[in-house]
Design an enzyme around this catalytic site. Sequence first.
Site, PDB file in Angstrom:
ATOM      1  CG  HIS A 326      35.035  54.577 -47.186  1.00 20.43           C
ATOM      2  ND1 HIS A 326      35.154  54.248 -48.566  1.00 20.43           N
ATOM      3  CD2 HIS A 326      34.234  53.715 -46.556  1.00 20.43           C
ATOM      4  CE1 HIS A 326      34.516  53.005 -48.611  1.00 20.43           C
ATOM      5  NE2 HIS A 326      34.226  52.792 -47.586  1.00 20.43           N
ATOM      6  N   GLY A 327      35.485  59.230 -46.771  1.00 18.15           N
ATOM      7  CA  GLY A 327      35.887  60.646 -45.951  1.00 18.15           C
ATOM      8  C   GLY A 327      36.919  61.544 -46.789  1.00 18.15           C
TER       9      GLY A 327
END
Lengths: 475, 334
Positions: A326-327
């Site tokens: 997700h990051g």
Amino acid sequence: MLFNSFAFGLFLPISLLLYWAVGFNRIKWQNVILLVASYLFYGLWDWRFLFLIIASSLVDYFAGGAIGGTENRFRQRIFLYSSIFWNLGVLFLFKYYNFFIDEFAMLFNIQHEYGFNSLNLILPVGLSFYTFQTMSYTIDVYKGRISHSKNILNFLCYVSFFPQLVAGPIEKAADLLPQFNTRRRFDLENTKNGLRQILWGLFKKMVIADNAARVVNIVYAGSENYGSLTLVFASLMFFFQIYGDFSGYSDIAIGTAKLFGFKLTKNFNIPYLARSSTEFWQRWHITLTRWFNDYIYFPIIQKNIRSARRRNYAIMITMLLIGLWHGANWTFIIFGLLQGILIILERTPLTKDRKSSLFHTHIVPRPIGIILTFVFITASCILFRSQSIGEAWFMFKRIFSFEHSPALTQFLDKRFAIFLLVLIIGEILTRKKDFPLLNINRYISRPIRWAIYYFFIYIIFRYAGPTENFIYFQF
Amino acid sequence: MPDQPKTSSIFNFKASQIQFLKLCFWFFTPVVIIYIILETLAVGLPSNFKLIGTYLKENKDNIEVLILGVSKMQSAVNPAWMDRPTLNLASSSQHLSDDFKLLKGTIDKLPKLEYVAFEISNLHLEIPLRTQNYWKNNIYLRFYGVNAFDRPTYFKDRLIFLSNPTLFFYQLEDHYFRHNEITEYNKYGFDTNRYMGYFKTMNYDEEKIENSNFMTMSYEDPEVFQENSNLVFEMLDFLEAHNKKVIICTVPIYKTNLKRSNQKAIHRRDSILEIAKKRYNNVTILSKEADTLNYGVRDFKDAIHLNPDGAKIFTAQLNHLIDSLDQASSKRSK
């Protein structure tokens, strides 16, 4: 080009008309139109992104061809690793390099001595989505699950298919690629359902997510000014923001694909009804969970399927990677770890019987399980929304300070509550369907049906929140 | 597929597709017609933007003072009370970058423009640049003829209703059904009836206001501050190159709110004002943010906006400053 933009409102009917106008027997021409449309759709963000997606597509196409073209296992492995190296390298460079270099330099305090500098790179939209999609192709060819693609046009279409290019669903080659090889059927009912799903998706995105974002953005921008209840409320709103945003996007993507005669995989299944964290991940971003299951979790546990330690290890690695996907931020890593810990706890047998875990036995009554899971997920969403661990920690501390929340009333909006109820009740009542408006024609006459559609269009125009980017584009 | 035509031409739709196209036509025709009606009605709504646009068009050859900023500045300067022809382009939530775009888009249209007054209020430099299209870009294009999109414009960029359907739906309902509009714009687009606000509701009771829990923005972001400061200097360079006199204004804020404001942000802002004053000869500061002598509670609409009574004072102060600057420059030229 955003799905909820004027430009897309023109782009979609034009490409659709051209696509069907060339006729059913001209698969090649239909694919050419799709490819041009997809590259146009993607290039309008930033034309430079096109080089990367074309390069990635070509690397995987030729790697797949090379793997399929030889029986030599060693050579196959070389080609597979080359493809994975390229894909993960690109992902690392654009998405994770700065994070790791900054953390590494900070850890050893060597930034100035060795010139460790961050790179000034823009993260190409949807990179994580199409990279995972192309990786699944080469891995499946290597594993012999599918044969390699012999048609470069179809393969390029598979990687860049615009409805799902920038935020999924992440389609496995075995599911989507064959659809580009076969003749498409125009099914009137399926097409109408596509439009209905787009309408439902727009409602979720523009009315639910964007209005929830209004509250979330204000509160998170000055969390020190708000009391505990307001912060809890904003975190709850963030869950519905991210759900409305991402599942709305998925609905529009699936609906759009239907208009072109394609079937994409369902990506959400009413996640707020999950009774455990394990079940939550079976209902939330289903295609991502499936990807990690197929390519990370199962390969780890398959060597010893009965080993609890190996299973726990596989769960932790999988959830950690899902978090990291997700990051590049510690918040996502911690988010993944927390999910992993809870899933392990849920799946740990309470007795000697392997199936005596909380997950298998359902000792906790369903409503309580749903509430507990929802509370846990909403709480972990704070990590998801915060820019740093410090910010998340501050939010948690402030929530548990039980500070008075006089400002809460200014965020309570009756109308939004009604829309949220429409969403929740609509989804729960029609939970066996892919989306609430599916096949609505079977039980509602046309005038009423059209009145419902017009009503939704009115609601979208009248009560849409300020335009927000789709959250998952950044991943 | 029995109904598939055996022709080599394109556009060989089959019956079910023709049926679908017909359905789409019948379904979307009312949507398009209603949209056209809404767009027409939205353009016809009484709005300060429209009035300002008309004033700009009719008086562009005479305008000498240009006002930019957010709603604080919008409600602080009434061009009707200015001695020189003045155009007030300030409007709510207008970022400095929007001000700069408006400036660049109008400067060549205003041959007599001499003074540019813009606002840098307490938190002005802490507000991040917009990453999305701003809905007012359509307004600027349609009414002021200014392209603030940073790209070539298209037909849709001129559509007003589409720029912010939620807002225009609300305004149309207000205008045609609820009839509860209380605005009274003069020909300069200034609302002369802008009294209704939090302070009037509190009956201008200072004690009540002091104890009330109104929102105070305390947001700060040093990185954003840096970006915005660069923008201020870019704007000042631009104005210097165009030989315009600049007045940077800080508009009065009600004393309670000022106390509660983020002091670090105010200090940072003040340092920029200091640098601007030292670095540029054409820059003058009109600092009225903490002016509690001239402004009382009855001059405010709410904690951060003046009402028309307050605007009368601020406009007079601006007028006075421009006069003194004129006198100083005429002395210098003698």
